[in-house]
Design a protein around this motif. Sequence first.
Motif, PDB file in Angstrom:
ATOM      1  N   ALA A  27       0.828  -1.253  -0.205  1.00  0.00           N
ATOM      2  CA  ALA A  27       0.166   0.260  -0.139  1.00  0.00           C
ATOM      3  C   ALA A  27       0.842   1.342  -0.038  1.00  0.00           C
ATOM      4  CB  ALA A  27      -0.787  -0.005   1.275  1.00  0.00           C
ATOM      5  N   ASP A  28       0.313   2.499  -0.637  1.00  0.00           N
ATOM      6  CA  ASP A  28       1.011   3.699  -0.372  1.00  0.00           C
ATOM      7  C   ASP A  28       0.124   4.645  -0.950  1.00  0.00           C
ATOM      8  OD1 ASP A  28       0.550   3.527  -3.420  1.00  0.00           O
ATOM      9  OD2 ASP A  28       2.324   2.507  -3.911  1.00  0.00           O
ATOM     10  N   ALA A  29       0.895   5.891  -0.798  1.00  0.00           N
ATOM     11  CA  ALA A  29       0.227   7.259  -1.183  1.00  0.00           C
ATOM     12  C   ALA A  29       1.054   8.098  -1.398  1.00  0.00           C
ATOM     13  CB  ALA A  29      -0.510   7.707   0.299  1.00  0.00           C
ATOM     14  N   TYR A  30       0.707   9.118  -2.525  1.00  0.00           N
ATOM     15  CA  TYR A  30       1.199   9.910  -3.093  1.00  0.00           C
ATOM     16  C   TYR A  30       0.696  11.645  -2.819  1.00  0.00           C
ATOM     17  CZ  TYR A  30       4.168   6.132  -5.197  1.00  0.00           C
ATOM     18  OH  TYR A  30       5.024   4.996  -4.938  1.00  0.00           O
ATOM     19  N   ARG A  31       1.445  12.589  -3.121  1.00  0.00           N
ATOM     20  CA  ARG A  31       1.019  13.771  -3.183  1.00  0.00           C
ATOM     21  C   ARG A  31      -0.045  13.834  -4.050  1.00  0.00           C
ATOM     22  NH1 ARG A  31       6.131  15.694  -4.000  1.00  0.00           N
ATOM     23  NH2 ARG A  31       5.150  16.811  -5.794  1.00  0.00           N
ATOM     24  N   ASP A  33      -1.183  16.312  -5.922  1.00  0.00           N
ATOM     25  CA  ASP A  33      -0.925  17.159  -6.984  1.00  0.00           C
ATOM     26  C   ASP A  33       0.286  16.611  -7.899  1.00  0.00           C
ATOM     27  OD1 ASP A  33       1.458  17.686  -5.250  1.00  0.00           O
ATOM     28  OD2 ASP A  33       1.492  19.964  -5.425  1.00  0.00           O
ATOM     29  N   ALA A  34       0.952  15.334  -7.532  1.00  0.00           N
ATOM     30  CA  ALA A  34       1.855  15.053  -8.410  1.00  0.00           C
ATOM     31  C   ALA A  34       1.551  14.299  -9.680  1.00  0.00           C
ATOM     32  CB  ALA A  34       2.563  13.843  -7.455  1.00  0.00           C
ATOM     33  N   SER A  35       2.218  14.694 -10.630  1.00  0.00           N
ATOM     34  CA  SER A  35       1.996  14.206 -11.958  1.00  0.00           C
ATOM     35  C   SER A  35       2.303  12.940 -12.164  1.00  0.00           C
ATOM     36  CB  SER A  35       2.386  15.183 -13.024  1.00  0.00           C
ATOM     37  OG  SER A  35       3.799  15.345 -13.076  1.00  0.00           O
ATOM     38  N   VAL A  36       3.443  12.363 -11.546  1.00  0.00           N
ATOM     39  CA  VAL A  36       4.166  11.252 -11.497  1.00  0.00           C
ATOM     40  C   VAL A  36       4.286  10.673 -10.244  1.00  0.00           C
ATOM     41  CG1 VAL A  36       6.140   9.942 -12.150  1.00  0.00           C
ATOM     42  CG2 VAL A  36       5.510  12.028 -13.362  1.00  0.00           C
ATOM     43  N   LYS A  37       4.057   9.210 -10.069  1.00  0.00           N
ATOM     44  CA  LYS A  37       4.153   8.657  -8.706  1.00  0.00           C
ATOM     45  C   LYS A  37       5.480   7.994  -8.571  1.00  0.00           C
ATOM     46  CE  LYS A  37      -0.650   7.048  -7.954  1.00  0.00           C
ATOM     47  NZ  LYS A  37      -1.476   6.008  -7.786  1.00  0.00           N
ATOM     48  N   ASP A  38       6.572   8.756  -7.808  1.00  0.00           N
ATOM     49  CA  ASP A  38       7.865   8.538  -7.943  1.00  0.00           C
ATOM     50  C   ASP A  38       8.389   8.821  -6.221  1.00  0.00           C
ATOM     51  OD1 ASP A  38       8.180  11.178  -7.835  1.00  0.00           O
ATOM     52  OD2 ASP A  38       8.896  11.322  -9.859  1.00  0.00           O
ATOM     53  N   TRP A  39       9.774   8.683  -6.179  1.00  0.00           N
ATOM     54  CA  TRP A  39      10.153   8.779  -4.707  1.00  0.00           C
ATOM     55  C   TRP A  39      10.013  10.271  -4.414  1.00  0.00           C
ATOM     56  CZ3 TRP A  39      11.186   5.025  -1.887  1.00  0.00           C
ATOM     57  CH2 TRP A  39      11.072   3.645  -2.280  1.00  0.00           C
ATOM     58  N   ASP A  40      10.106  11.414  -5.453  1.00  0.00           N
ATOM     59  CA  ASP A  40       9.731  12.539  -5.080  1.00  0.00           C
ATOM     60  C   ASP A  40       8.365  13.002  -4.460  1.00  0.00           C
ATOM     61  OD1 ASP A  40      12.709  13.132  -5.304  1.00  0.00           O
ATOM     62  OD2 ASP A  40      12.123  13.573  -7.712  1.00  0.00           O
ATOM     63  N   SER A  41       7.359  12.328  -4.919  1.00  0.00           N
ATOM     64  CA  SER A  41       6.090  12.614  -4.709  1.00  0.00           C
ATOM     65  C   SER A  41       5.618  11.662  -3.756  1.00  0.00           C
ATOM     66  CB  SER A  41       5.121  12.453  -6.012  1.00  0.00           C
ATOM     67  OG  SER A  41       5.059  11.078  -6.639  1.00  0.00           O
ATOM     68  N   LEU A  42       6.351  10.588  -3.222  1.00  0.00           N
ATOM     69  CA  LEU A  42       5.927   9.740  -2.061  1.00  0.00           C
ATOM     70  C   LEU A  42       5.477  10.445  -0.812  1.00  0.00           C
ATOM     71  CD1 LEU A  42       5.797   6.378  -1.581  1.00  0.00           C
ATOM     72  CD2 LEU A  42       7.934   6.830  -0.503  1.00  0.00           C
ATOM     73  N   MET A 116       7.754   3.317   5.166  1.00  0.00           N
ATOM     74  CA  MET A 116       8.576   4.680   4.748  1.00  0.00           C
ATOM     75  C   MET A 116       7.865   5.728   4.689  1.00  0.00           C
ATOM     76  SD  MET A 116      11.090   2.930   1.860  1.00  0.00           S
ATOM     77  CE  MET A 116       9.786   1.555   1.307  1.00  0.00           C
ATOM     78  N   ALA A 117       8.077   7.077   4.902  1.00  0.00           N
ATOM     79  CA  ALA A 117       7.278   8.077   4.857  1.00  0.00           C
ATOM     80  C   ALA A 117       8.104   9.520   4.732  1.00  0.00           C
ATOM     81  CB  ALA A 117       6.266   8.128   6.372  1.00  0.00           C
ATOM     82  N   LEU A 187       1.341  -4.639  12.454  1.00  0.00           N
ATOM     83  CA  LEU A 187       0.691  -3.411  12.239  1.00  0.00           C
ATOM     84  C   LEU A 187       1.417  -2.094  11.857  1.00  0.00           C
ATOM     85  CD1 LEU A 187      -2.221  -1.831  12.775  1.00  0.00           C
ATOM     86  CD2 LEU A 187      -1.260  -1.914  15.091  1.00  0.00           C
ATOM     87  N   GLY A 188       0.973  -1.665  10.655  1.00  0.00           N
ATOM     88  CA  GLY A 188       1.723  -0.270  10.111  1.00  0.00           C
ATOM     89  C   GLY A 188       0.704   0.756  10.312  1.00  0.00           C
ATOM     90  N   SER A 189       0.940   1.877  11.070  1.00  0.00           N
ATOM     91  CA  SER A 189       0.186   3.075  11.341  1.00  0.00           C
ATOM     92  C   SER A 189       0.470   4.246  10.726  1.00  0.00           C
ATOM     93  CB  SER A 189      -0.135   3.282  12.735  1.00  0.00           C
ATOM     94  OG  SER A 189      -0.860   1.828  13.359  1.00  0.00           O
ATOM     95  N   ILE A 190      -0.285   4.901   9.956  1.00  0.00           N
ATOM     96  CA  ILE A 190       0.062   6.112   9.054  1.00  0.00           C
ATOM     97  C   ILE A 190      -0.847   7.377   9.458  1.00  0.00           C
ATOM     98  CG2 ILE A 190       0.489   7.201   6.866  1.00  0.00           C
ATOM     99  CD1 ILE A 190       0.367   3.622   6.855  1.00  0.00           C
ATOM    100  N   GLN A 191      -0.244   8.340   9.970  1.00  0.00           N
ATOM    101  CA  GLN A 191      -1.083   9.699  10.219  1.00  0.00           C
ATOM    102  C   GLN A 191      -0.506  10.979   9.582  1.00  0.00           C
ATOM    103  OE1 GLN A 191      -0.885   9.162  14.587  1.00  0.00           O
ATOM    104  NE2 GLN A 191      -2.785  10.153  14.388  1.00  0.00           N
ATOM    105  N   VAL A 192      -1.238  11.412   8.629  1.00  0.00           N
ATOM    106  CA  VAL A 192      -0.720  12.698   7.861  1.00  0.00           C
ATOM    107  C   VAL A 192      -0.744  13.819   8.638  1.00  0.00           C
ATOM    108  CG1 VAL A 192      -1.282  14.121   6.029  1.00  0.00           C
ATOM    109  CG2 VAL A 192      -1.809  11.956   5.682  1.00  0.00           C
ATOM    110  N   THR A 193       0.418  14.570   8.923  1.00  0.00           N
ATOM    111  CA  THR A 193       0.809  15.802   9.831  1.00  0.00           C
ATOM    112  C   THR A 193       0.819  17.102   9.244  1.00  0.00           C
ATOM    113  OG1 THR A 193       2.930  15.178   9.743  1.00  0.00           O
ATOM    114  CG2 THR A 193       1.807  14.189  11.528  1.00  0.00           C
ATOM    115  N   GLY A 194       1.187  16.971   7.939  1.00  0.00           N
ATOM    116  CA  GLY A 194       1.411  18.150   7.267  1.00  0.00           C
ATOM    117  C   GLY A 194       0.989  18.457   5.869  1.00  0.00           C
TER     118      GLY A 194
END
Length: 194
Positions: A27-31, A33-42, A116-117, A187-194
């Motif tokens: 599972a993953d999530a990207y910005r 507004d990112a036009s490409v899903k890559d390491w910079d938009s991860l 990774m985050a 268990l992996g837990s993810i909270q968006v902070t910014g």
Amino acid sequence: MKTTLLKSEDYTRSPWKNGGGVFTDIADAYRADASVKDWDSLLWRFASTPIVAPGPFSHMPGIDRLQMVVGGRGLVLKSPTQEFDEREPFTTVRFTGEHAIVTDLEAGPVEVVNLMARRGAVAIELAPLREPGDRRLPAGTHLVYAACGDCSIHLDGADFAIPDGSTLRVELTEPSQLALVLGLAVLGSIQVTG
């Protein structure tokens, strides 16, 4: 609460950033507004991967990493200033993507889970679920990965069976209680902070 069972046959594969191996992307999530899903938009990524030979880790500036051995034993991560001891399975280590790390395999190949985050944008936790009992989950995204056989959990009054290798993705808008009923999970837990 929203739950989705992610089946192992639907996972995708991608190369390590340094090309030295292959991730099984769970599972993953990207910005947005990112036009490409890559390491910079991860924003974050939850993945498993085998480590079959000693070698360097990928350089990932701005990324915080959590890792846990789920198959095999004897892994040590070595940097010029620190060692991260994962000799025992289901031990979580935390390090930054800037660390210059080389693996030491004391007892042969291992299988690891990585969470990774993007630093400053997402907060992450990675923990083994080994014993029955309640665990409070904050609002956010939670991934219950059946790393070593089938498992089952109890969450918000409902029971969920998770087949071996599959993952239950849980989206919570408010805190909840999770209990492991049977088996062993990560268990992996993810909270968006910014």
